[in-house]
Design a protein around this motif. Structure first.
Motif, PDB file in Angstrom:
ATOM      1  N   ALA A  92      -0.508   3.619 -16.212  1.00  0.00           N
ATOM      2  CA  ALA A  92      -1.925   3.805 -15.867  1.00  0.00           C
ATOM      3  C   ALA A  92      -2.435   2.632 -15.045  1.00  0.00           C
ATOM      4  CB  ALA A  92      -2.755   3.953 -17.137  1.00  0.00           C
ATOM      5  N   ARG A  93      -1.817   1.473 -15.202  1.00  0.00           N
ATOM      6  CA  ARG A  93      -2.204   0.297 -14.435  1.00  0.00           C
ATOM      7  C   ARG A  93      -2.239   0.566 -12.939  1.00  0.00           C
ATOM      8  NH1 ARG A  93       1.513  -4.142 -16.763  1.00  0.00           N
ATOM      9  NH2 ARG A  93       2.826  -3.232 -15.180  1.00  0.00           N
ATOM     10  N   TRP A  94      -1.171   1.205 -12.412  1.00  0.00           N
ATOM     11  CA  TRP A  94      -1.230   1.442 -10.972  1.00  0.00           C
ATOM     12  C   TRP A  94      -1.718   2.847 -10.659  1.00  0.00           C
ATOM     13  CZ3 TRP A  94       4.235   0.253 -12.146  1.00  0.00           C
ATOM     14  CH2 TRP A  94       5.030   1.388 -12.242  1.00  0.00           C
ATOM     15  N   GLN A  95      -1.863   3.673 -11.686  1.00  0.00           N
ATOM     16  CA  GLN A  95      -2.383   5.010 -11.404  1.00  0.00           C
ATOM     17  C   GLN A  95      -3.885   4.994 -11.180  1.00  0.00           C
ATOM     18  OE1 GLN A  95      -0.997   7.838 -14.295  1.00  0.00           O
ATOM     19  NE2 GLN A  95       0.978   7.999 -13.290  1.00  0.00           N
ATOM     20  N   THR A  96      -4.592   4.071 -11.854  1.00  0.00           N
ATOM     21  CA  THR A  96      -6.045   4.092 -11.714  1.00  0.00           C
ATOM     22  C   THR A  96      -6.521   3.208 -10.565  1.00  0.00           C
ATOM     23  OG1 THR A  96      -6.088   2.423 -13.426  1.00  0.00           O
ATOM     24  CG2 THR A  96      -6.629   4.668 -14.088  1.00  0.00           C
ATOM     25  N   ARG A  97      -5.704   2.233 -10.163  1.00  0.00           N
ATOM     26  CA  ARG A  97      -6.190   1.312  -9.124  1.00  0.00           C
ATOM     27  C   ARG A  97      -6.111   1.921  -7.739  1.00  0.00           C
ATOM     28  NH1 ARG A  97      -5.681  -4.891  -9.864  1.00  0.00           N
ATOM     29  NH2 ARG A  97      -7.475  -4.566  -8.567  1.00  0.00           N
TER      30      ARG A  97
ATOM     31  N   PHE B 237      -3.711  -1.974   5.585  1.00  0.00           N
ATOM     32  CA  PHE B 237      -4.527  -0.809   5.235  1.00  0.00           C
ATOM     33  C   PHE B 237      -5.823  -1.249   4.558  1.00  0.00           C
ATOM     34  CE2 PHE B 237      -0.239   0.595   5.666  1.00  0.00           C
ATOM     35  CZ  PHE B 237      -0.299   1.891   6.147  1.00  0.00           C
ATOM     36  N   GLN B 238      -6.699  -0.257   4.315  1.00  0.00           N
ATOM     37  CA  GLN B 238      -7.981  -0.569   3.681  1.00  0.00           C
ATOM     38  C   GLN B 238      -7.829  -1.294   2.353  1.00  0.00           C
ATOM     39  OE1 GLN B 238     -11.000   2.342   3.177  1.00  0.00           O
ATOM     40  NE2 GLN B 238     -10.875   3.012   5.296  1.00  0.00           N
ATOM     41  N   ALA B 239      -6.988  -0.731   1.476  1.00  0.00           N
ATOM     42  CA  ALA B 239      -6.793  -1.350   0.173  1.00  0.00           C
ATOM     43  C   ALA B 239      -5.622  -0.692  -0.533  1.00  0.00           C
ATOM     44  CB  ALA B 239      -8.052  -1.201  -0.680  1.00  0.00           C
ATOM     45  N   TYR B 240      -5.192  -1.327  -1.568  1.00  0.00           N
ATOM     46  CA  TYR B 240      -4.194  -0.747  -2.477  1.00  0.00           C
ATOM     47  C   TYR B 240      -2.932  -0.263  -1.778  1.00  0.00           C
ATOM     48  CZ  TYR B 240      -8.585  -0.419  -4.973  1.00  0.00           C
ATOM     49  OH  TYR B 240      -9.811  -0.676  -5.517  1.00  0.00           O
ATOM     50  N   SER B 241      -2.514  -0.936  -0.751  1.00  0.00           N
ATOM     51  CA  SER B 241      -1.315  -0.456  -0.080  1.00  0.00           C
ATOM     52  C   SER B 241      -0.081  -1.232  -0.516  1.00  0.00           C
ATOM     53  CB  SER B 241      -1.482  -0.559   1.427  1.00  0.00           C
ATOM     54  OG  SER B 241      -1.445  -1.924   1.789  1.00  0.00           O
ATOM     55  N   LEU B 242      -0.261  -2.256  -1.347  1.00  0.00           N
ATOM     56  CA  LEU B 242       0.904  -2.997  -1.814  1.00  0.00           C
ATOM     57  C   LEU B 242       1.709  -2.120  -2.765  1.00  0.00           C
ATOM     58  CD1 LEU B 242      -0.582  -6.538  -2.520  1.00  0.00           C
ATOM     59  CD2 LEU B 242       0.552  -5.694  -0.461  1.00  0.00           C
ATOM     60  N   PHE B 243       3.034  -2.284  -2.704  1.00  0.00           N
ATOM     61  CA  PHE B 243       3.885  -1.485  -3.596  1.00  0.00           C
ATOM     62  C   PHE B 243       3.771  -2.037  -5.008  1.00  0.00           C
ATOM     63  CE2 PHE B 243       6.265  -1.533   0.560  1.00  0.00           C
ATOM     64  CZ  PHE B 243       5.722  -0.330   0.994  1.00  0.00           C
ATOM     65  N   PRO B 244       3.293  -1.221  -5.950  1.00  0.00           N
ATOM     66  CA  PRO B 244       2.994  -1.763  -7.280  1.00  0.00           C
ATOM     67  C   PRO B 244       4.245  -2.155  -8.069  1.00  0.00           C
ATOM     68  CG  PRO B 244       2.532   0.593  -7.182  1.00  0.00           C
ATOM     69  CD  PRO B 244       2.907   0.172  -5.805  1.00  0.00           C
ATOM     70  N   ASN B 245       5.402  -1.618  -7.665  1.00  0.00           N
ATOM     71  CA  ASN B 245       6.619  -1.927  -8.425  1.00  0.00           C
ATOM     72  C   ASN B 245       7.334  -3.163  -7.887  1.00  0.00           C
ATOM     73  OD1 ASN B 245       7.118  -0.362  -6.098  1.00  0.00           O
ATOM     74  ND2 ASN B 245       9.187   0.049  -6.805  1.00  0.00           N
ATOM     75  N   LEU B 246       6.828  -3.733  -6.797  1.00  0.00           N
ATOM     76  CA  LEU B 246       7.477  -4.905  -6.219  1.00  0.00           C
ATOM     77  C   LEU B 246       6.587  -6.130  -6.388  1.00  0.00           C
ATOM     78  CD1 LEU B 246       8.863  -3.468  -2.845  1.00  0.00           C
ATOM     79  CD2 LEU B 246       9.952  -3.506  -5.080  1.00  0.00           C
ATOM     80  N   SER B 247       7.225  -7.288  -6.547  1.00  0.00           N
ATOM     81  CA  SER B 247       6.447  -8.520  -6.658  1.00  0.00           C
ATOM     82  C   SER B 247       5.844  -8.854  -5.299  1.00  0.00           C
ATOM     83  CB  SER B 247       7.360  -9.661  -7.110  1.00  0.00           C
ATOM     84  OG  SER B 247       8.240  -9.998  -6.060  1.00  0.00           O
ATOM     85  N   VAL B 248       4.962  -9.826  -5.324  1.00  0.00           N
ATOM     86  CA  VAL B 248       4.307 -10.255  -4.088  1.00  0.00           C
ATOM     87  C   VAL B 248       5.358 -10.618  -3.039  1.00  0.00           C
ATOM     88  CG1 VAL B 248       3.004 -12.192  -3.121  1.00  0.00           C
ATOM     89  CG2 VAL B 248       2.146 -10.980  -5.133  1.00  0.00           C
ATOM     90  N   GLU B 249       6.346 -11.424  -3.460  1.00  0.00           N
ATOM     91  CA  GLU B 249       7.380 -11.849  -2.520  1.00  0.00           C
ATOM     92  C   GLU B 249       8.163 -10.651  -1.980  1.00  0.00           C
ATOM     93  OE1 GLU B 249      10.938 -13.872  -4.022  1.00  0.00           O
ATOM     94  OE2 GLU B 249      10.306 -15.547  -2.747  1.00  0.00           O
TER      95      GLU B 249
ATOM     96  N   PRO C  71       1.208  -6.929  -7.745  1.00  0.00           N
ATOM     97  CA  PRO C  71      -0.092  -6.629  -7.118  1.00  0.00           C
ATOM     98  C   PRO C  71      -1.243  -6.465  -8.111  1.00  0.00           C
ATOM     99  CG  PRO C  71       1.620  -5.422  -6.010  1.00  0.00           C
ATOM    100  CD  PRO C  71       2.287  -6.138  -7.161  1.00  0.00           C
ATOM    101  N   HIS C  72      -0.990  -5.774  -9.245  1.00  0.00           N
ATOM    102  CA  HIS C  72      -2.122  -5.518 -10.135  1.00  0.00           C
ATOM    103  C   HIS C  72      -2.641  -6.788 -10.788  1.00  0.00           C
ATOM    104  CE1 HIS C  72       1.205  -5.365 -13.082  1.00  0.00           C
ATOM    105  NE2 HIS C  72       0.310  -5.851 -13.902  1.00  0.00           N
ATOM    106  N   GLN C  73      -1.890  -7.893 -10.653  1.00  0.00           N
ATOM    107  CA  GLN C  73      -2.360  -9.150 -11.247  1.00  0.00           C
ATOM    108  C   GLN C  73      -3.204  -9.961 -10.267  1.00  0.00           C
ATOM    109  OE1 GLN C  73       1.739 -10.282 -12.078  1.00  0.00           O
ATOM    110  NE2 GLN C  73       1.310 -10.258 -14.271  1.00  0.00           N
ATOM    111  N   LEU C  74      -3.385  -9.428  -9.061  1.00  0.00           N
ATOM    112  CA  LEU C  74      -4.129 -10.161  -8.041  1.00  0.00           C
ATOM    113  C   LEU C  74      -5.520  -9.569  -7.836  1.00  0.00           C
ATOM    114  CD1 LEU C  74      -1.392 -10.482  -5.257  1.00  0.00           C
ATOM    115  CD2 LEU C  74      -1.867 -12.065  -7.123  1.00  0.00           C
ATOM    116  N   SER C  75      -6.422 -10.399  -7.317  1.00  0.00           N
ATOM    117  CA  SER C  75      -7.755  -9.886  -6.963  1.00  0.00           C
ATOM    118  C   SER C  75      -7.656  -9.090  -5.671  1.00  0.00           C
ATOM    119  CB  SER C  75      -8.708 -11.060  -6.767  1.00  0.00           C
ATOM    120  OG  SER C  75      -8.361 -11.746  -5.584  1.00  0.00           O
ATOM    121  N   GLY C  76      -8.696  -8.357  -5.365  1.00  0.00           N
ATOM    122  CA  GLY C  76      -8.706  -7.549  -4.147  1.00  0.00           C
ATOM    123  C   GLY C  76      -8.463  -8.379  -2.894  1.00  0.00           C
ATOM    124  N   GLY C  77      -9.101  -9.549  -2.838  1.00  0.00           N
ATOM    125  CA  GLY C  77      -8.943 -10.417  -1.682  1.00  0.00           C
ATOM    126  C   GLY C  77      -7.512 -10.926  -1.554  1.00  0.00           C
ATOM    127  N   GLN C  78      -6.939 -11.318  -2.691  1.00  0.00           N
ATOM    128  CA  GLN C  78      -5.555 -11.791  -2.682  1.00  0.00           C
ATOM    129  C   GLN C  78      -4.601 -10.693  -2.247  1.00  0.00           C
ATOM    130  OE1 GLN C  78      -5.468 -13.143  -6.791  1.00  0.00           O
ATOM    131  NE2 GLN C  78      -5.410 -15.281  -6.117  1.00  0.00           N
TER     132      GLN C  78
END
Lengths: 256, 293, 344
Positions: B288-293, C83-95, C133-140
């Motif tokens: 859900a962490r990446w599903q809702t964001r 992209f506008q937002a949320y385009s980072l791959f959530p399963n990959l680390s920042v690096e 990605p989910h651990q970062l702020s929108g700006g980051q």
């Protein structure tokens, strides 16, 4: 909608899935309209079922039991969830978790527990069923309402209603319920569907409702039972498909 | 509990620090759910003389109850394994290619199939695949004689076939949210960064869907493992399945030397089901962490 | 890094009945940052997506210098997009996100880690490389997306409203940073936004779009001072529309005559377009032609909203030290301090 080669996989999927759904269903339907020995087709099994006194008796019974379940669900869940969302209570995690628990427990095991736990006056009243159905539907109903409440500015709305002089009850009924009506509708549909089709709990606690009655019919009149089953499957199927098809398409903004 | 129940400044009725508004829910949930389940667990450890015993569990793992578990687990696993991939693929095409109206229609139809199946489903198959059934006749016409090998719906294979009929829709229901949570930005970003289709799926798409796929599989297993209605309608005690055995004991069909054997079977079922459903819930929560964001 | 101009030649693209792009032409020179500015639905995003190859135009050509890349699939175009937002791959680390483009180009692990490190350093996130990605702020997240788009040294950097999902403070910081990076790396960039302030702040040239067409493309200064059309004038900066009477090449507004910049020889009632800073407001009890409605203190200057006798609302920008008397209700004289004006 783009057509052409893009949608070929979808068309194949729908054809396969359609065949999967329709072939056994259609073939059962064919069977249910056969005219015994004289051959040919007729609706006599359906007519028999509908004319049967028990048919309407159990249908009505199942319907009102389901309606009571829906009522219990709304009366208990809407205020509780509203409160959880407004107060940001730490109880939230606990109640979220509890609401999912019924998914973990097989209905058969739950039924055994119910049978050995409730006092006589509860077990002898059919009113125990709506409460048990409420528990069975809880994981779905809770989530549907939770999503609906998450999507609205609940705090602002309720504070506005309160400062305009509404009591909490009025705030919930007049302001909050209408705003989350699609979530409420979904909850009602889910709960009602689950209750009216519930078999395992009902039969293990020795109650008779529409779904369990069918199994008794089958002992004397298999074709009649099949006809009833077709009604039980097809009617909600057709109704729901109609509702889904007739509801106007809202998400046009999807495309950028 | 009450003191840390509510944060300061909460603006709900009566006194902000009370749990009163949640009380009706907690009472009803406690009485109609937690109480019977705890009592079930408690009683499963009781002998006929109401003394503590492990005897019920001992018997639960002996003949014929052990084969009930084996069959139920096999039925759950097989029906989940057969439907998981086709269901996932169907969900993928419906979610990504379908109009929102089609998606809604299919999801409500699936809801009917997956939830209100049970007994009507059993009778539907009885008529479709009975000796005189249309499907039987049709299959015979193309050279498949189901009844040549003493086929019956009331066998393990027969049940498995019928179970597919509610497992596939269930898979589509459970897996669809995962598909719709795949953002278009991810495909586009991957393409833009130089990935071809295959590379996108290998590095991004499949890793993102895999947890949900496993979770859906677990839920399907739990659903097949504990299903009662269909099996009850189709079999006559010839296929040992735990839910049916519990049902039999509950009806007092068996003059059991151990009155509480059924409760022990129920507890074992809960444990097995929990082994599937709890990981399912945990994965869902993580995803859900990446599903809702 | 990039050595060739980006050229879009008479691109057309329709979505159903909507002309997203209508014979659209654009040239972005090497090392230049060009912004496409316009209201939503004007086709600016479509233009960007056509360049990236994510959208296929109905007609027209996309070229890099002399090279026609119209038929090159998106994954071979070598363009970095944010992209506008949320385009980072959530399963990959920042690096791993930043190194993704390099990995697709078969760069070995050591080199791509090194390069990712450099880029993350540039956007000030080198300490976060192991995070998700989910651990970062929108700006980051957008900084990481920027690093990811630059890591494989793309021909063109494409920015699709990269700041629109961010808070005001973060937004203005990040936009300066985008400009700084683009300048220091010498990357050619195409930047799509609906926010005129954003576009004017960091671009070499701004193209104002409407209905799938380029209305005007020019440097921010000349766009502001010499808007070619009424649409551009209205979209860029604040503009007053003051009713007046046009007499061929001159127009009479608020009792004075002005030369018409975009002379159409029209005769009759019209509106003159005047910037707030070209209007002076002086408190005058006697010969007043307007009343102050509100005064907003903005720091060095104040915005005065006046209402003329005929009811027209006019915004003026006045140095704050000259505006202390301009309180609501004060009778004032409003004058236009320009020689030439645009009319609509």
């Amino acid at each position: 909608m783009k057509l052409g080669k893009l949608n070929l996989p979808l068309i194949i999927t729908l054809l396969l899935f359609g065949a999967f759904v329709v072939i056994p269903m259609g073939s059962a339907f064919e069977y249910s309209i056969r005219r015994g020995l004289e051959g040919g087709y007729g609706l006599q099994n359906y007519l028999w079922a509908v004319r049967e006194e028990d048919f309407s008796y159990y249908l009505i019974r199942s319907t009102w039991l389901s309606a009571v379940t829906v009522l219990i669900t709304l009366v208990i869940l809407v205020p509780t969830l509203t409160w959880i969302h407004l107060s940001n209570s730490k109880l939230r995690e606990l109640i979220d978790g509890l609401s999912l628990l019924p998914l973990v427990i097989p209905v058969v095991a739950f039924a055994v527990g119910a049978q050995i736990s409730f006092p006589e006056f509860i077990q002898s009243s059919v009113m125990e069923l709506p409460f048990l159905y409420f528990i069975l539907a809880l994981p779905y109903a809770y989530r549907a309402l939770d999503i609906g409440l998450k999507a609205i500015p609940l705090k602002t709305l309720s504070e506005a209603a309160r400062s305009a002089g509404a009591s909490w009850l009025r705030a919930i009924v007049i302001v909050i319920l209408p705003v989350i009506r699609s979530a409420v509708t979904a909850t009602i549909a889910l709960t009602f569907a689950l209750s009216i089709g519930e078999f395992t709990m009902t039969v293990l606690l020795h109650w008779d409702t529409f779904p369990t009655w069918v199994t008794y019919v089958a002992q004397d009149n298999l074709l009649g039972a099949i006809a009833i089953s077709m009604i039980a499957l097809l009617v909600p199927f057709v109704l729901i498909s109609l509702v889904a098809l007739l509801t106007p398409e809202k998400e046009i903004k999807e495309s950028n | 509990m009450e003191k840390r129940g509510v944060r300061k400044g909460a603006s709900f009725p009566i006194s902000p620090s009370s749990i009163l508004p949640a009380l009706p829910f907690l009472l009803i949930f406690g009485f109609f759910f937690l109480f019977p389940i705890s009592r079930l667990i408690y009683v499963s450890f009781m002998s006929n003389e109401n003394t503590f015993t492990l005897g019920n569990f001992q018997t639960a793992f002996e003949k014929p109850y052990n084969s009930g578990f084996v069959n139920s687990i096999k039925l759950g696993l097989l029906s989940a394994a057969i439907t998981a991939i086709p269901g996932a693929v169907a969900a993928y095409f419906i979610e990504t290619r379908g109009s929102s109206r089609l998606k809604r229609t299919i999801s409500s139809m699936n809801g009917v199939l997956a939830n209100t199946g049970g007994v009507p489903l059993a009778f539907m198959f009885t008529s479709a695949l009975g000796i005189q059934g249309f499907l039987t006749q049709a299959l015979k016409a193309v050279g498949i004689d189901l009844y040549a090998n003493s086929f019956s719906l009331g066998t393990f294979t027969g049940l498995l076939i019928v179970y597919l009929y509610f497992q596939l829709p269930l898979m589509i229901i459970v897996f669809s949210p995962a598909i719709s949570s795949l953002r278009r930005e991810w495909v586009e970003a991957a393409t833009n960064l130089g990935a071809n289709n295959l590379q996108y799926w290998l590095r991004i798409g499949i890793p993102l869907l895999l947890p949900s796929f496993l979770a859906s599989f677990l839920l399907l297993f739990a659903s097949g493992f504990s299903a009662y209605a269909t099996a009850n309608a189709l079999t006559v005690g010839n296929v040992p399945l735990t839910p049916l055995q519990i049902g039999g004991l509950l009806d007092g069909n068996v003059s059991a030397a151990q009155l509480n054997l059924g409760k022990a079977l129920g507890v074992v079922m809960i444990v097995i089901s929990a082994c599937a459903v709890i990981p399912y819930l945990l994965i869902q929560r993580r995803v859900a962490r990446w599903q809702t964001r | 890094m990039s050595k060739e101009n980006l050229i879009l030649q008479s691109i057309s693209k329709r979505f159903g009945a909507v002309h997203a792009l209508d014979n659209f032409d654009l040239e972005v020179k090497v090392g230049e940052l060009v912004a496409l500015l316009g209201p939503s639905g004007c086709g600016k995003t479509t233009a960007l997506r056509v360049v990236a190859g994510l959208e296929r135009q109905d007609s027209g050509a996309v070229k890099l210098g002399g090279r026609d890349i119209t038929n090159l699939p998106a994954h071979l175009r070598n363009m970095g997009m944010v992209f506008q937002a949320y385009s980072l791959f959530p399963n990959l680390s920042v690096e791993e996100n930043v190194a993704f483009g390099l990995q697709m180009r078969k760069v070995n692990k050591r080199d791509r880690q090194k390069k990712a490190g450099e880029l993350l350093e540039l956007v000030g996130l080198n300490t976060q490389h192991k995070r998700f990605p989910h651990q970062l702020s929108g700006g980051q997240q957008q900084r990481v997306a920027l690093a990811r788009a630059l890591a494989f040294e793309p021909e063109i950097l494409l920015l699709d409203e990269p700041l629109s999902a961010l808070d005001a403070q973060v937004r203005s910081n990040l936009r300066e940073e985008i400009r700084r990076l683009q300048l220091s790396l010498g990357t050619t960039a195409l930047f799509v936004t609906h926010d005129q302030e954003e576009a004017m702040a960091i671009s070499d040239r701004v193209g104002v779009m409407s209905h799938g067409k380029l209305e005007q493309i020019a440097s921010p200064d000349s766009l502001y001072n010499n808007p070619a059309t009424e649409f551009v004038a209205g979209f860029v900066g604040v503009m007053n529309y003051i009713p007046g009477y046009q007499n061929g090449k001159s127009v009479s507004i608020l009792g004075s005559d002005f030369k018409v910049k975009n002379s159409s020889g029209h005769q009759g009632a019209t509106s003159a377009l005047v910037r707030p800073e070209s209007i002076t407001v002086v408190a005058k009890e006697n010969s007043s032609n307007a009343v102050v409605v509100t005064r907003s203190f903005l720091g060095a200057s104040s915005r005065i909203l006046c209402k003329t006798l005929d009811g027209t609302l006019i915004q003026a920008l006045v140095p704050s030290e000259e505006s202390s008397e301009l309180i609501p209700g004060a009778k004032v004289q409003v004058k236009i301090s320009a020689n030439e004006v645009l009319v609509s």
